[in-house]
Motif scaffolding. Structure first.
Motif, PDB file in Angstrom:
ATOM      1  N   ASP A   1     -14.638   0.266 -19.841  1.00 44.14           N
ATOM      2  CA  ASP A   1     -14.463  -0.572 -18.652  1.00 44.14           C
ATOM      3  C   ASP A   1     -15.824  -0.821 -17.994  1.00 44.14           C
ATOM      4  O   ASP A   1     -16.595   0.109 -17.763  1.00 44.14           O
ATOM      5  N   VAL A   2     -16.095  -2.100 -17.686  1.00 41.82           N
ATOM      6  CA  VAL A   2     -17.425  -2.443 -17.136  1.00 41.82           C
ATOM      7  C   VAL A   2     -17.476  -2.376 -15.614  1.00 41.82           C
ATOM      8  O   VAL A   2     -18.505  -2.687 -15.014  1.00 41.82           O
ATOM      9  N   GLY A   3     -16.355  -1.988 -14.990  1.00 42.48           N
ATOM     10  CA  GLY A   3     -16.353  -1.864 -13.528  1.00 42.48           C
ATOM     11  C   GLY A   3     -16.017  -3.185 -12.848  1.00 42.48           C
ATOM     12  O   GLY A   3     -15.919  -4.225 -13.485  1.00 42.48           O
ATOM     13  N   GLN A   4     -15.867  -3.119 -11.517  1.00 46.25           N
ATOM     14  CA  GLN A   4     -15.380  -4.279 -10.765  1.00 46.25           C
ATOM     15  C   GLN A   4     -16.362  -5.454 -10.735  1.00 46.25           C
ATOM     16  O   GLN A   4     -15.962  -6.592 -10.597  1.00 46.25           O
ATOM     17  N   ASP A   5     -17.683  -5.166 -10.856  1.00 45.53           N
ATOM     18  CA  ASP A   5     -18.667  -6.219 -10.614  1.00 45.53           C
ATOM     19  C   ASP A   5     -18.987  -7.062 -11.840  1.00 45.53           C
ATOM     20  O   ASP A   5     -19.682  -8.072 -11.740  1.00 45.53           O
TER      21      ASP A   5
ATOM     22  N   SER B   1     -10.924 -13.247 -25.055  1.00 42.22           N
ATOM     23  CA  SER B   1     -10.386 -12.537 -23.894  1.00 42.22           C
ATOM     24  C   SER B   1     -11.460 -12.391 -22.831  1.00 42.22           C
ATOM     25  O   SER B   1     -12.658 -12.433 -23.128  1.00 42.22           O
ATOM     26  N   VAL B   2     -10.998 -12.243 -21.600  1.00 48.29           N
ATOM     27  CA  VAL B   2     -11.878 -11.971 -20.460  1.00 48.29           C
ATOM     28  C   VAL B   2     -11.249 -10.848 -19.657  1.00 48.29           C
ATOM     29  O   VAL B   2     -10.037 -10.866 -19.410  1.00 48.29           O
ATOM     30  N   GLY B   3     -12.050  -9.879 -19.274  1.00 44.96           N
ATOM     31  CA  GLY B   3     -11.499  -8.814 -18.435  1.00 44.96           C
ATOM     32  C   GLY B   3     -12.509  -7.713 -18.245  1.00 44.96           C
ATOM     33  O   GLY B   3     -13.602  -7.750 -18.804  1.00 44.96           O
TER      34      GLY B   3
ATOM     35  N   PRO C   1      -3.133 -10.880 -30.449  1.00 40.34           N
ATOM     36  CA  PRO C   1      -2.546 -11.054 -29.118  1.00 40.34           C
ATOM     37  C   PRO C   1      -3.058 -12.315 -28.423  1.00 40.34           C
ATOM     38  O   PRO C   1      -4.120 -12.829 -28.748  1.00 40.34           O
ATOM     39  N   PHE C   2      -2.277 -12.755 -27.443  1.00 40.13           N
ATOM     40  CA  PHE C   2      -2.674 -13.856 -26.585  1.00 40.13           C
ATOM     41  C   PHE C   2      -3.028 -13.314 -25.216  1.00 40.13           C
ATOM     42  O   PHE C   2      -2.338 -12.463 -24.673  1.00 40.13           O
ATOM     43  N   SER C   3      -4.124 -13.851 -24.692  1.00 43.88           N
ATOM     44  CA  SER C   3      -4.536 -13.447 -23.355  1.00 43.88           C
ATOM     45  C   SER C   3      -4.775 -14.697 -22.538  1.00 43.88           C
ATOM     46  O   SER C   3      -5.455 -15.619 -22.983  1.00 43.88           O
ATOM     47  N   THR C   4      -4.202 -14.741 -21.359  1.00 45.58           N
ATOM     48  CA  THR C   4      -4.365 -15.927 -20.527  1.00 45.58           C
ATOM     49  C   THR C   4      -4.916 -15.574 -19.146  1.00 45.58           C
ATOM     50  O   THR C   4      -5.175 -16.459 -18.355  1.00 45.58           O
ATOM     51  N   GLY C   5      -5.072 -14.313 -18.880  1.00 50.24           N
ATOM     52  CA  GLY C   5      -5.629 -13.891 -17.591  1.00 50.24           C
ATOM     53  C   GLY C   5      -6.467 -12.654 -17.812  1.00 50.24           C
ATOM     54  O   GLY C   5      -6.401 -12.030 -18.871  1.00 50.24           O
ATOM     55  N   HIS C   6      -7.247 -12.292 -16.812  1.00 49.60           N
ATOM     56  CA  HIS C   6      -8.130 -11.152 -16.977  1.00 49.60           C
ATOM     57  C   HIS C   6      -7.348  -9.886 -17.336  1.00 49.60           C
ATOM     58  O   HIS C   6      -6.417  -9.500 -16.634  1.00 49.60           O
ATOM     59  N   ASP C   7      -7.711  -9.302 -18.452  1.00 52.70           N
ATOM     60  CA  ASP C   7      -7.179  -8.008 -18.911  1.00 52.70           C
ATOM     61  C   ASP C   7      -5.701  -8.021 -19.291  1.00 52.70           C
ATOM     62  O   ASP C   7      -5.161  -6.987 -19.677  1.00 52.70           O
TER      63      ASP C   7
END
Lengths: 308, 227
Positions: A45-49, A114-116, A164-170
């Motif tokens: 996990d890269v953290g909130q920022d 993916s983005v998250g 898998p399909f990803s449409t939103g963060h994480d």
């Protein structure tokens, strides 16, 4: 047909072995879905920022360093990156809208998987063994992972059509089944501002959950509402940054089995995929009931079934 | 007792060994280890063998069974004992969907829960479930008896022809043409015998009986536009 598998660790000590435990699960479902495969792994996990962007390019000569340099120069934010076979993961604190726009314009040959903060999606055409070996699945570490072996029915055998399909963060979703109202639902979701990369039914289910979560539903609430709004056959396994969920349609033709021990929750289309897990002979093994939402959420120590 | 591991032999080899023994009947007692959810274990047996499967079995376990006794020390996947003709199949765990589908005879015992469509199109088999059954159980059942010591899911006995259904717990809903029927002394006594055969210590007087209203047997013009 298709096979789906998922593994959510409750015991942190197993995190270094996530890929090693999961790869045999994915391969065991190879004869349910031999044409393509993929998985979404959560960890590092890269953290909130910052956010992680998992990218894929068919051309093996893709100059990822040049892309990272360009992104860094144009958006003025540091980019840390690493490569894995045909994929690369970029970590940056740049604005996600600007990153997407930059990639679309400057790197049209690159596909965003993916983005998250935590998720990385790796997938491709070919037998699950080839896909797993290409990306070195067995050596990967993380907190949870979900995967899919595909026998295509609704759309073409392509990397974009693989799960898998990803449409939103994480958030990501794998699906065994087929949805019958995905075209109308896609139009409704597009009006809500969601964007689609494919004409695949599963991407619509992922987008639906993204929309509900953005509207303020919890994972349990979003899945409960999905039972009313999605029409068709489905067994879903869903991953979020710190959550894991399973849902089956009311008819429940598509198979699913769950196993739980003090160390993990595991899901698969068939028990065969779970047979090699540690402690499986004493695990609680059951078939999830139709329309019941099974959710495990939170830090590994306090995960519990929160569904209705 | 002969013991054979599926970690060392293929399913086909193991089934062939059982079929060979069935012909000669030199070795009647078998234990199968490391089943690990493999499909089609102990299928098509037709002699009085006793087979114990030590672990979880996959789809269609003990399918088409005749005469043999098959015990599973674990869960089973879809379609356990499908099309069984005679003999006994005993699952000491949960069963997935379509347990005992289309079976003509014999006894299927499931100590745990059976999921959807248990006893679908049953044609004479007796099925005793220690726990619950899922939706659409005994769909189009034609003959035999289904005993559920727990609860039954929705649409129990939908489009049932004959067959007697005994449920101890709640029934979420009855399917088309399935109704509750009077529990007479003859039913309590047949249920007592079935529970005893299955090794269940449950009071037969706590059950309710369901069966066919026999309203779907013939075409009725009143139903022509009905769903």
């Amino acid at each position: 047909m298709c096979g789906i598998v998922g593994l959510y660790l409750k015991n942190e000590a197993l995190q270094p072995r996530l890929g090693e435990l999961f790869q045999p699960m994915l391969l065991a479902m190879g004869d349910r879905g031999p044409d393509s495969a993929g998985f979404a792994i959560y960890g590092d996990d890269v953290g909130q920022d910052r956010l992680k962007y998992t990218l894929q390019a068919e051309d093996p000569a893709t100059d990822w360093q040049a892309l990272a340099d360009g992104l860094e120069a144009d958006l003025g934010a540091a980019v840390e990156w690493f490569r894995n076979a045909t994929a690369a993961v970029f970590k940056t604190g740049a604005d996600p809208g600007q990153v997407r726009a930059w990639l679309r314009e400057r790197a049209p040959q690159v596909r965003l998987m993916s983005v998250g903060h935590s998720i990385e999606i790796l997938k491709g055409v070919g037998h699950p063994r080839l896909v797993a070996e290409r990306f070195g699945l067995a050596r990967m570490q993380g907190t949870h992972i979900i995967g899919h072996t595909r026998m295509a029915t609704e759309s073409a055998v392509t990397m974009q059509g693989s799960h898998p399909f990803s449409t939103g963060h994480d958030l990501c979703l794998v699906h065994n089944g087929s949805l019958s109202n995905h075209n109308r639902l896609r139009l409704q979701l597009e009006r809500e501002g969601l964007e689609f990369d494919t004409d695949n039914d599963t991407e619509v289910a992922a987008a639906y959950l993204t929309w509900r979560l953005a509207e303020g539903d919890g994972l349990t609430g979003a899945l409960e509402r999905a039972v009313g709004d999605l029409d068709g056959f489905y067994t879903f396994t869903v991953g979020t940054r710190d959550g894991f969920a399973v849902l089956r349609d009311p008819i429940a033709c598509k198979p699913a089995v769950l196993a739980e021990t003090a160390d993990y929750v595991a899901m698969a289309s068939e028990y065969r995929a779970l047979a090699g897990l540690p402690g499986i002979s004493t695990a609680r093994v059951w078939e999830p009931e139709p329309t019941r939402v099974y959710v495990w959420e939170g830090s590994p120590q306090r995960s519990q079934e929160t569904g209705t | 007792m002969k013991s054979i591991s599926l970690a060392e032999h293929s399913v086909r080899e193991v089934n062939q060994l059982l079929h060979d023994q069935a012909r000669e009947l030199t070795e009647g007692q078998w234990r199968i280890t490391e089943p690990d959810g493999r499909h089609a274990l102990a299928c098509g047996l037709d002699q009085e063998l006793h087979v114990v499967i030590d672990g979880h079995a996959g789809y269609y376990c003990a399918g088409m069974n005749q005469k043999a006794t098959v015990e599973v020390n674990g869960t089973v996947g879809v379609g356990v004992a499908e099309n069984m003709m005679s003999g006994r199949v005993h699952v000491h765990g949960n069963a997935s969907q379509s347990a005992g589908a289309t079976a003509h005879g014999g006894l299927l015992v499931i100590d745990g829960n059976a999921s959807a469509r248990c006893g679908i199109s049953m044609k004479g088999v007796d099925i005793v479930v220690g726990g619950n059954v899922g939706h659409m159980s005994a769909f189009m059942a034609q003959a035999g008896r289904l005993v559920v010591c727990g609860d039954a899911g929705g649409a129990l006995g939908d489009s049932i022809y004959e067959a007697r259904l005994y449920v101890r717990g709640s029934v979420e809903s009855l399917g088309a043409d399935c109704i509750e029927k009077e529990m007479r002394e003859e039913h309590i006594s047949e249920l007592r015998a079935l529970l005893a055969q299955a090794g269940m210590e449950t009071n037969p007087a706590e059950f309710r009986r369901y069966g066919s209203a026999r309203q779907l047997y013939n075409f009725q013009v009143d139903n022509a536009d009905g769903g």
